[in-house]
Motif scaffolding. Structure first.
Motif, PDB file in Angstrom:
ATOM      1  N   ARG A  45       7.638 135.070  -4.103  1.00 46.85           N
ATOM      2  CA  ARG A  45       6.806 134.680  -2.963  1.00 46.85           C
ATOM      3  C   ARG A  45       7.518 133.595  -2.163  1.00 46.85           C
ATOM      4  NH1 ARG A  45       0.707 134.179  -4.151  1.00 46.85           N
ATOM      5  NH2 ARG A  45       0.927 136.399  -3.680  1.00 46.85           N
ATOM      6  N   LEU A  46       7.482 133.742  -0.855  1.00 49.11           N
ATOM      7  CA  LEU A  46       8.054 132.748   0.051  1.00 49.11           C
ATOM      8  C   LEU A  46       6.917 131.992   0.720  1.00 49.11           C
ATOM      9  CD1 LEU A  46      10.978 133.163   2.543  1.00 49.11           C
ATOM     10  CD2 LEU A  46       8.791 132.279   3.359  1.00 49.11           C
ATOM     11  N   LEU A  47       7.014 130.659   0.743  1.00 49.87           N
ATOM     12  CA  LEU A  47       5.990 129.809   1.338  1.00 49.87           C
ATOM     13  C   LEU A  47       6.619 128.850   2.340  1.00 49.87           C
ATOM     14  CD1 LEU A  47       4.010 128.848  -1.910  1.00 49.87           C
ATOM     15  CD2 LEU A  47       3.377 130.603  -0.233  1.00 49.87           C
ATOM     16  N   VAL A  48       5.992 128.740   3.492  1.00 51.58           N
ATOM     17  CA  VAL A  48       6.385 127.751   4.496  1.00 51.58           C
ATOM     18  C   VAL A  48       5.122 127.087   5.025  1.00 51.58           C
ATOM     19  CG1 VAL A  48       7.515 127.295   6.699  1.00 51.58           C
ATOM     20  CG2 VAL A  48       8.423 129.064   5.190  1.00 51.58           C
ATOM     21  N   THR A  49       5.051 125.768   4.919  1.00 46.07           N
ATOM     22  CA  THR A  49       3.943 125.016   5.508  1.00 46.07           C
ATOM     23  C   THR A  49       4.403 124.517   6.871  1.00 46.07           C
ATOM     24  OG1 THR A  49       3.197 124.316   3.322  1.00 46.07           O
ATOM     25  CG2 THR A  49       2.368 123.078   5.215  1.00 46.07           C
ATOM     26  N   TYR A  50       3.818 125.065   7.929  1.00 42.17           N
ATOM     27  CA  TYR A  50       4.236 124.689   9.281  1.00 42.17           C
ATOM     28  C   TYR A  50       3.591 123.390   9.743  1.00 42.17           C
ATOM     29  CZ  TYR A  50       6.492 129.209   9.770  1.00 42.17           C
ATOM     30  OH  TYR A  50       7.319 130.298   9.598  1.00 42.17           O
ATOM     31  N   ALA A  51       2.456 123.055   9.173  1.00 44.11           N
ATOM     32  CA  ALA A  51       1.778 121.799   9.527  1.00 44.11           C
ATOM     33  C   ALA A  51       0.901 121.384   8.363  1.00 44.11           C
ATOM     34  CB  ALA A  51       0.939 121.971  10.795  1.00 44.11           C
ATOM     35  N   GLY A  52       0.841 120.082   8.125  1.00 45.07           N
ATOM     36  CA  GLY A  52       0.027 119.565   7.033  1.00 45.07           C
ATOM     37  C   GLY A  52       0.825 119.383   5.755  1.00 45.07           C
ATOM     38  N   PRO A  53       0.155 118.953   4.677  1.00 46.67           N
ATOM     39  CA  PRO A  53       0.828 118.730   3.389  1.00 46.67           C
ATOM     40  C   PRO A  53       1.442 120.014   2.842  1.00 46.67           C
ATOM     41  CG  PRO A  53      -1.348 117.704   3.422  1.00 46.67           C
ATOM     42  CD  PRO A  53      -1.274 118.559   4.631  1.00 46.67           C
ATOM     43  N   GLY A  54       2.595 119.880   2.194  1.00 44.76           N
ATOM     44  CA  GLY A  54       3.308 121.033   1.675  1.00 44.76           C
ATOM     45  C   GLY A  54       2.917 121.393   0.253  1.00 44.76           C
ATOM     46  N   THR A  55       3.387 122.546  -0.200  1.00 42.41           N
ATOM     47  CA  THR A  55       3.119 123.040  -1.551  1.00 42.41           C
ATOM     48  C   THR A  55       3.723 122.111  -2.599  1.00 42.41           C
ATOM     49  OG1 THR A  55       3.119 125.323  -0.745  1.00 42.41           O
ATOM     50  CG2 THR A  55       3.459 124.996  -3.109  1.00 42.41           C
ATOM     51  N   GLU A  56       2.975 121.871  -3.675  1.00 40.81           N
ATOM     52  CA  GLU A  56       3.493 121.093  -4.793  1.00 40.81           C
ATOM     53  C   GLU A  56       4.041 122.053  -5.846  1.00 40.81           C
ATOM     54  OE1 GLU A  56       0.436 118.524  -6.227  1.00 40.81           O
ATOM     55  OE2 GLU A  56       0.424 117.276  -4.419  1.00 40.81           O
ATOM     56  N   TYR A  57       5.195 121.721  -6.420  1.00 40.41           N
ATOM     57  CA  TYR A  57       5.837 122.597  -7.391  1.00 40.41           C
ATOM     58  C   TYR A  57       6.485 121.762  -8.497  1.00 40.41           C
ATOM     59  CZ  TYR A  57      10.023 121.184  -4.847  1.00 40.41           C
ATOM     60  OH  TYR A  57      11.018 120.437  -4.256  1.00 40.41           O
ATOM     61  N   LEU A  58       6.643 122.364  -9.659  1.00 42.30           N
ATOM     62  CA  LEU A  58       7.225 121.675 -10.803  1.00 42.30           C
ATOM     63  C   LEU A  58       8.739 121.732 -10.707  1.00 42.30           C
ATOM     64  CD1 LEU A  58       6.807 120.208 -13.481  1.00 42.30           C
ATOM     65  CD2 LEU A  58       6.738 122.437 -14.614  1.00 42.30           C
ATOM     66  N   GLN A  59       9.362 120.552 -10.512  1.00 42.59           N
ATOM     67  CA  GLN A  59      10.812 120.467 -10.443  1.00 42.59           C
ATOM     68  C   GLN A  59      11.441 120.442 -11.828  1.00 42.59           C
ATOM     69  OE1 GLN A  59      11.577 116.955  -8.028  1.00 42.59           O
ATOM     70  NE2 GLN A  59      12.044 118.231  -6.258  1.00 42.59           N
ATOM     71  N   SER A  60      10.853 119.676 -12.733  1.00 38.49           N
ATOM     72  CA  SER A  60      11.381 119.582 -14.094  1.00 38.49           C
ATOM     73  C   SER A  60      10.262 119.152 -15.027  1.00 38.49           C
ATOM     74  CB  SER A  60      12.530 118.569 -14.155  1.00 38.49           C
ATOM     75  OG  SER A  60      12.065 117.267 -13.831  1.00 38.49           O
ATOM     76  N   GLY A  61      10.435 119.449 -16.303  1.00 37.05           N
ATOM     77  CA  GLY A  61       9.434 119.098 -17.287  1.00 37.05           C
ATOM     78  C   GLY A  61       9.062 120.292 -18.141  1.00 37.05           C
ATOM     79  N   SER A  62       7.973 120.182 -18.862  1.00 38.19           N
ATOM     80  CA  SER A  62       7.553 121.234 -19.792  1.00 38.19           C
ATOM     81  C   SER A  62       6.120 121.667 -19.511  1.00 38.19           C
ATOM     82  CB  SER A  62       7.647 120.738 -21.237  1.00 38.19           C
ATOM     83  OG  SER A  62       8.966 120.357 -21.543  1.00 38.19           O
ATOM     84  N   ARG A  63       5.845 122.909 -19.822  1.00 40.63           N
ATOM     85  CA  ARG A  63       4.504 123.458 -19.670  1.00 40.63           C
ATOM     86  C   ARG A  63       3.842 123.613 -21.028  1.00 40.63           C
ATOM     87  NH1 ARG A  63       5.245 129.411 -17.323  1.00 40.63           N
ATOM     88  NH2 ARG A  63       6.957 128.459 -16.215  1.00 40.63           N
ATOM     89  N   ASN A  64       2.537 123.532 -21.046  1.00 39.45           N
ATOM     90  CA  ASN A  64       1.778 123.799 -22.255  1.00 39.45           C
ATOM     91  C   ASN A  64       1.698 125.311 -22.441  1.00 39.45           C
ATOM     92  OD1 ASN A  64      -0.598 124.412 -23.929  1.00 39.45           O
ATOM     93  ND2 ASN A  64      -1.001 122.218 -23.815  1.00 39.45           N
ATOM     94  N   TRP A  65       2.296 125.811 -23.528  1.00 37.22           N
ATOM     95  CA  TRP A  65       2.405 127.263 -23.694  1.00 37.22           C
ATOM     96  C   TRP A  65       1.058 127.923 -23.882  1.00 37.22           C
ATOM     97  CZ3 TRP A  65       0.655 130.055 -27.780  1.00 37.22           C
ATOM     98  CH2 TRP A  65       0.379 129.378 -28.972  1.00 37.22           C
ATOM     99  N   PHE A  66       0.044 127.185 -24.298  1.00 34.61           N
ATOM    100  CA  PHE A  66      -1.271 127.792 -24.488  1.00 34.61           C
ATOM    101  C   PHE A  66      -1.989 127.980 -23.154  1.00 34.61           C
ATOM    102  CE2 PHE A  66      -5.884 127.396 -25.211  1.00 34.61           C
ATOM    103  CZ  PHE A  66      -6.077 128.516 -26.002  1.00 34.61           C
TER     104      PHE A  66
END
Length: 313
Positions: free
Chosen positions: A199-220
């Motif tokens: 999926r491609l996302l572009v926010t043209y105005a307003g706050p942008g998408t938040e995404y996980l750059q690094s770290g770990s996820r809870n597998w459950f």
């Protein structure tokens, strides 16, 4: 009891490990994606590391979980190439270790368009375009809610170019689904992986998408593909849904991501391409909609491959 009913023994063992995972914050490491600035692609991918139990090395009891779900001990790699030389704007995503692509455009599209959309009512509009036809008129229907002028012309030109590059990433997809959304609500407050190929996302105005750059996820709470496709996948999915349904959004996000995770946020006009759950063996990129303050408005473009095509990676 265990000798009389082997199924009960299996259920008890499964529930024990699920409870242990939740109480001890059992997690899987999260792989980073490609970050692109000035046409240079950098993939920093720690890969899969040992499952950790509150930062401690796992005991022998958890060795089977470590071997099955975390893979081998991780290594860090950095790949830097000119994206124009390796076949496509988003070519860095073809690295199996990369889960996302970020292109920081630093206001390349011109001025801030927030004032242009403040008076427009919320809307969501979608259309399917043929990349093979490559006719700009095909994109008009998704722009009907925008007033004529600089904003509409700028977004139309940008969508046409992005669609061509996105189709190339997805094995020259013949058609794409475009969605343009203007909203004053946080549409997707929980970190999640999209159930698409990419999926491609572009926010043209307003706050942008938040995404996980690094770290770990809870597998459950956010199960990796290996878990969901295992013989116990359906049972795990059902249990996960029941637990997640009882959590508030803030508590869910707190448990889903481990301490020390780095969360990124796109700026206006930045291009963010995310691998989804259907991209090969990838577990997909975690992301969510940003919280919006009272009266704040957001204009977001989303591009997906037309699902009817059944594109494979």
């Amino acid at each position: 009891l265990c000798m009389a009913d082997p199924c009960s023994s299996i259920r008890l063992a499964l529930l024990f490990f699920l409870a242990l995972g939740m109480l001890s914050h059992l997690t899987l490491p999260y792989q980073l994606g490609g970050r692109v600035t000035k046409l240079n692609s950098i993939n920093t991918a720690p890969g899969m590391s040992w499952i950790s139990l509150r930062g401690r090395r796992p005991t022998n009891v958890l060795s089977s979980f470590r071997d099955r779900f975390s893979g081998i001990r991780c290594r860090e790699t950095a790949i830097q190439n000119d994206i124009r030389e390796i076949g496509g704007r988003f070519a860095s995503l073809r690295d199996p270790k990369a889960l996302f692509y970020l292109e920081e455009r630093n206001g390349k599209l011109g001025r801030d368009f927030r004032s242009d959309i403040e008076a427009i009512e919320d809307f969501t509009t979608s259309c399917t375009v043929s990349v093979e036809r490559d006719e700009e008129e095909d994109y008009n229907s998704v722009l009907n809610f925008l007033p004529p002028g600089e904003l509409k012309d700028t977004i139309k030109s940008d969508i046409v170019n992005l669609s061509r590059d996105f189709a190339q990433l997805n094995d020259q997809a013949a058609s794409l689904k475009l969605t343009l959304c203007l909203t004053r609500d946080q549409r997707c407050p929980r970190f999640h992986v999209d159930k698409v190929r990419s999926r491609l996302l572009v926010t043209y105005a307003g706050p942008g998408t938040e995404y996980l750059q690094s770290g770990s996820r809870n597998w459950f709470l956010i199960p990796p593909k290996q878990v969901l496709e295992s013989p116990l996948g359906d049972l795990l999915g059902s249990l996960r849904s029941k637990v997640a349904g009882r959590l508030s959004n803030s508590r869910y996000n707190e448990l889903a991501l481990t301490q020390g995770c780095k969360i990124g946020s796109t700026a206006a006009a930045d291009v963010l391409v995310l691998k989804g759950a259907s991209w090969g063996s990838s577990n997909g990129a975690l992301h969510r909609s940003p919280p919006l303050r009272n009266g704040e408005v957001r204009l977001l473009l989303s591009l997906d491959v037309n699902e009817n095509e059944g594109t494979q990676n």
